[in-house]
Design a protein around this motif. Structure first.
Motif, mmCIF file in Angstrom:
data_model
loop_
_atom_site.group_PDB
_atom_site.id
_atom_site.type_symbol
_atom_site.label_atom_id
_atom_site.label_comp_id
_atom_site.label_asym_id
_atom_site.label_seq_id
_atom_site.Cartn_x
_atom_site.Cartn_y
_atom_site.Cartn_z
ATOM 1 N N GLU A 190 -0.079 4.893 -12.349
ATOM 2 C CA GLU A 190 -1.488 5.233 -12.164
ATOM 3 C C GLU A 190 -2.298 4.042 -11.689
ATOM 4 N N GLY A 191 -1.618 2.987 -11.320
ATOM 5 C CA GLY A 191 -2.337 1.821 -10.853
ATOM 6 C C GLY A 191 -1.402 0.752 -10.341
ATOM 7 N N LEU A 192 -1.988 -0.366 -9.932
ATOM 8 C CA LEU A 192 -1.248 -1.463 -9.315
ATOM 9 C C LEU A 192 -1.611 -2.782 -9.968
ATOM 10 N N PHE A 193 -0.587 -3.549 -10.321
ATOM 11 C CA PHE A 193 -0.760 -4.931 -10.767
ATOM 12 C C PHE A 193 -0.099 -5.807 -9.706
ATOM 13 N N HIS A 239 -7.628 4.792 1.908
ATOM 14 C CA HIS A 239 -6.950 5.874 1.188
ATOM 15 C C HIS A 239 -7.757 6.405 0.010
ATOM 16 N N GLN A 240 -8.969 5.888 -0.188
ATOM 17 C CA GLN A 240 -9.846 6.354 -1.267
ATOM 18 C C GLN A 240 -9.139 6.346 -2.617
ATOM 19 N N PHE A 241 -8.317 5.335 -2.844
ATOM 20 C CA PHE A 241 -7.561 5.232 -4.087
ATOM 21 C C PHE A 241 -8.488 4.813 -5.214
ATOM 22 N N GLN A 242 -8.574 5.634 -6.271
ATOM 23 C CA GLN A 242 -9.467 5.360 -7.401
ATOM 24 C C GLN A 242 -8.721 4.932 -8.652
ATOM 25 N N GLY A 243 -7.409 4.675 -8.510
ATOM 26 C CA GLY A 243 -6.646 4.205 -9.658
ATOM 27 C C GLY A 243 -6.952 2.756 -9.992
ATOM 28 N N TYR A 244 -6.308 2.277 -11.030
ATOM 29 C CA TYR A 244 -6.543 0.925 -11.531
ATOM 30 C C TYR A 244 -5.882 -0.104 -10.616
ATOM 31 N N ILE A 245 -6.595 -1.167 -10.305
ATOM 32 C CA ILE A 245 -6.041 -2.282 -9.531
ATOM 33 C C ILE A 245 -6.345 -3.591 -10.257
ATOM 34 N N HIS A 246 -5.295 -4.327 -10.522
ATOM 35 C CA HIS A 246 -5.414 -5.654 -11.128
ATOM 36 C C HIS A 246 -4.893 -6.658 -10.102
ATOM 37 N N LEU A 247 -5.732 -7.588 -9.694
ATOM 38 C CA LEU A 247 -5.344 -8.601 -8.720
ATOM 39 C C LEU A 247 -5.338 -9.987 -9.353
ATOM 40 N N ASP A 265 -6.226 -19.733 -0.075
ATOM 41 C CA ASP A 265 -7.038 -18.801 0.704
ATOM 42 C C ASP A 265 -6.174 -17.795 1.461
ATOM 43 N N TYR A 266 -5.096 -18.271 2.071
ATOM 44 C CA TYR A 266 -4.231 -17.349 2.817
ATOM 45 C C TYR A 266 -3.638 -16.298 1.876
ATOM 46 N N THR A 267 -3.174 -16.732 0.711
ATOM 47 C CA THR A 267 -2.586 -15.798 -0.252
ATOM 48 C C THR A 267 -3.617 -14.804 -0.754
ATOM 49 N N MET A 268 -4.819 -15.302 -1.052
ATOM 50 C CA MET A 268 -5.869 -14.427 -1.556
ATOM 51 C C MET A 268 -6.283 -13.408 -0.509
ATOM 52 N N GLU A 269 -6.285 -13.795 0.750
ATOM 53 C CA GLU A 269 -6.605 -12.857 1.836
ATOM 54 C C GLU A 269 -5.618 -11.693 1.857
ATOM 55 N N GLN A 270 -4.340 -12.001 1.642
ATOM 56 C CA GLN A 270 -3.314 -10.964 1.642
ATOM 57 C C GLN A 270 -3.507 -9.995 0.463
ATOM 58 N N LEU A 271 -3.806 -10.536 -0.703
ATOM 59 C CA LEU A 271 -4.027 -9.696 -1.883
ATOM 60 C C LEU A 271 -5.252 -8.796 -1.687
ATOM 61 N N VAL A 272 -6.324 -9.378 -1.155
ATOM 62 C CA VAL A 272 -7.542 -8.608 -0.918
ATOM 63 C C VAL A 272 -7.296 -7.505 0.103
ATOM 64 N N GLN A 273 -6.489 -7.789 1.113
ATOM 65 C CA GLN A 273 -6.206 -6.787 2.142
ATOM 66 C C GLN A 273 -5.537 -5.554 1.547
ATOM 67 N N VAL A 274 -4.642 -5.768 0.578
ATOM 68 C CA VAL A 274 -3.993 -4.633 -0.088
ATOM 69 C C VAL A 274 -5.030 -3.774 -0.806
ATOM 70 N N VAL A 315 0.834 -1.200 0.000
ATOM 71 C CA VAL A 315 0.000 0.000 0.000
ATOM 72 C C VAL A 315 0.866 1.245 0.000
ATOM 73 N N ARG A 316 1.864 1.274 0.856
ATOM 74 C CA ARG A 316 2.722 2.460 0.943
ATOM 75 C C ARG A 316 3.498 2.694 -0.360
ATOM 76 N N LEU A 317 4.007 1.610 -0.943
ATOM 77 C CA LEU A 317 4.715 1.742 -2.220
ATOM 78 C C LEU A 317 3.798 2.283 -3.311
ATOM 79 N N THR A 318 2.592 1.734 -3.384
ATOM 80 C CA THR A 318 1.647 2.183 -4.409
ATOM 81 C C THR A 318 1.354 3.671 -4.285
ATOM 82 N N LEU A 319 1.082 4.128 -3.080
ATOM 83 C CA LEU A 319 0.774 5.542 -2.865
ATOM 84 C C LEU A 319 1.988 6.426 -3.136
ATOM 85 N N ASP A 320 3.170 5.963 -2.704
ATOM 86 C CA ASP A 320 4.385 6.757 -2.931
ATOM 87 C C ASP A 320 4.692 6.870 -4.420
#
Length: 416
Positions: A103-106, A133-141, A116-125, A90-95
């Motif tokens: 303009e987004g995160l892959f 942070h009200q981030f409205q940029g592109y997110i690809h998970l 399930d454990y891995t997916m939980e971590q991805l969803v948490q991000v 999260v911090r890297l993406t915002l920085d």
């Protein structure tokens, strides 16, 4: 390990995942929000192989419990390992965003502990970026095959696009090189995403305020050249995925040899032009009305590396040409080498008002040397060109011209 070193390892590990295009997202900026995605996507920078991206593309971790022989991050590999915490991503993406680098995160990941454990971590991000942070940029998970329906639902709520990689074109290939994975598990994850996407569309037709689910759809990726599987089977698998799950894209990634390679894997990478031809054929299947059997008959199961698949088809079907551009239906015009979808649509509009000539085609920037042997216009009719054994030399690009085209450019434009 400091964040800079982690970023060096995990950004490099993410380069093997090609399914990171951002087109299709349409998140608008909101009061107090951060970032946006508009129109056709957010691609602004170019990688060395021609892909246009402006996403922070990293793995959450390259630790993995699976031993897929074609993957550098398999459990038996001695590659350097690293792992981000969700807060660090999260911090890297915002920085990076605030510095106008992205303009987004892959975000992808090796499978840590369990799907399930891995997916939980991805969803948490994604959840932290959207809600805190009200981030409205592109997110690809990445949608980890085998993760629970609940976690897939959460991922689609926060991400613009999800992708569950099929990885190899047949279940037999997976059984041989990645026995812990299967088409059935990955296909079930794709089906869950597809059902939720369609359900979301139906709900939004009834109420525009209904929540979106993965508005940019889902994609997948297949390795090319890791097994002897011919192009016809690869394209047939892609066609089935498009038909069953309405995928936005199937990405083809040429196999890259890795250290301590399994004896069943090839020692050399396939020609990059093979990946290029698969993208061209994929475009023909999706937008030009071709079928796999037309492009690749049983006696020729692999695409030609010397010419594009539409030209190869036209040379096998010379009796179908020349085509009169002033009379032929749209379906036939799309099969003329050198005429793309947008060009054909323009020709159909123009010919309502006057007869088309070569000059009209030149104004539309049609490659006349490539097209002329296959068409009839008001001022042109080919004579014996179609019967000439040297026709392929006349109409196909030279090796020098071919080298100017990148896989990504052709995959985006589709002007074949």
């Amino acid at each position: 390990m400091d964040v800079r070193k982690k970023l060096e390892i995990l950004a490099d590990a993410a380069k093997y995942d090609a399914s990171c295009a951002s087109s299709g997202g349409k998140r608008k900026s909101t009061p107090g929000g951060l970032g946006s995605v508009e129109g056709m996507g957010i691609c602004h920078s170019y990688t060395p192989d021609g892909r246009c991206v402006s996403l922070l593309k990293i793995l959450l971790t390259n630790f993995c419990i699976y031993d897929c022989q074609y993957c550098i991050n398999r459990i038996s590999s001695d590659t350097p390992r690293a792992r981000f915490t969700p807060e660090e991503v999260v911090r890297l993406t915002l920085d990076f965003y605030k510095r106008n680098y992205i303009e987004g995160l892959f975000l992808s990941s090796g499978v840590l502990k369990s799907p399930d454990y891995t997916m939980e971590q991805l969803v948490q991000v994604a959840r932290t970026l959207r809600e805190q942070h009200q981030f409205q940029g592109y997110i690809h998970l990445k949608a980890v095959p085998g993760a629970s329906q609940e976690l897939i639902d959460q991922a689609g709520t926060y991400a613009d696009r999800l992708s569950a990689n099929i990885e190899l074109p047949t279940d037999a290939d997976l059984s041989k090189l990645a026995p812990e994975k299967s088409f059935a598990v990955t296909g079930e994850t794709m089906r869950e995403i597809h059902v939720r996407v369609e359900q979301s569309k139906a709900e939004r037709q009834e109420s525009p305020k209904a929540p979106r689910f993965a508005p940019a759809g889902q994609s997948t990726q297949m390795l090319v050249g890791a097994t002897p599987t011919p192009d016809a089977v690869i394209l047939d698998t892609a066609h089935q995925l498009y038909t069953r799950y309405r995928l936005k894209r199937v990405y083809y990634s040429a196999y890259s040899p890795i250290p301590l390679v399994d004896a069943r894997l090839p020692a050399k990478a396939p020609p990059l032009v093979r990946e290029h031809r698969l993208y061209q054929a994929d475009w023909l299947l999706r937008f030009y009305g071709f079928h796999v059997g037309e492009l690749l008959p049983p006696e020729q199961p692999d695409l030609s590396l010397d010419m594009d698949p539409k030209l190869a088809w036209a040379l096998r079907r010379r009796e179908a040409f020349p085509v009169d551009v002033n009379r032929a239906p749209r379906e036939m015009l799309l099969r003329v080498p050198g005429l793309g979808v947008r060009t054909v649509d323009r020709l159909l509009r123009i010919r309502k008002w006057h007869k088309l000539t070569l000059e009209d085609l030149a104004r539309l920037r049609v490659p006349l040397n490539r097209v002329k042997p296959f068409i009839v216009t008001a001022d042109h009719r080919p004579t014996a060109l179609l019967d000439s054994p040297r026709l392929p030399e006349r109409v196909r690009p030279s090796a020098e011209q071919l080298s100017l085209f990148s896989t990504a450019v052709v995959a985006r434009t589709g002007e074949l």
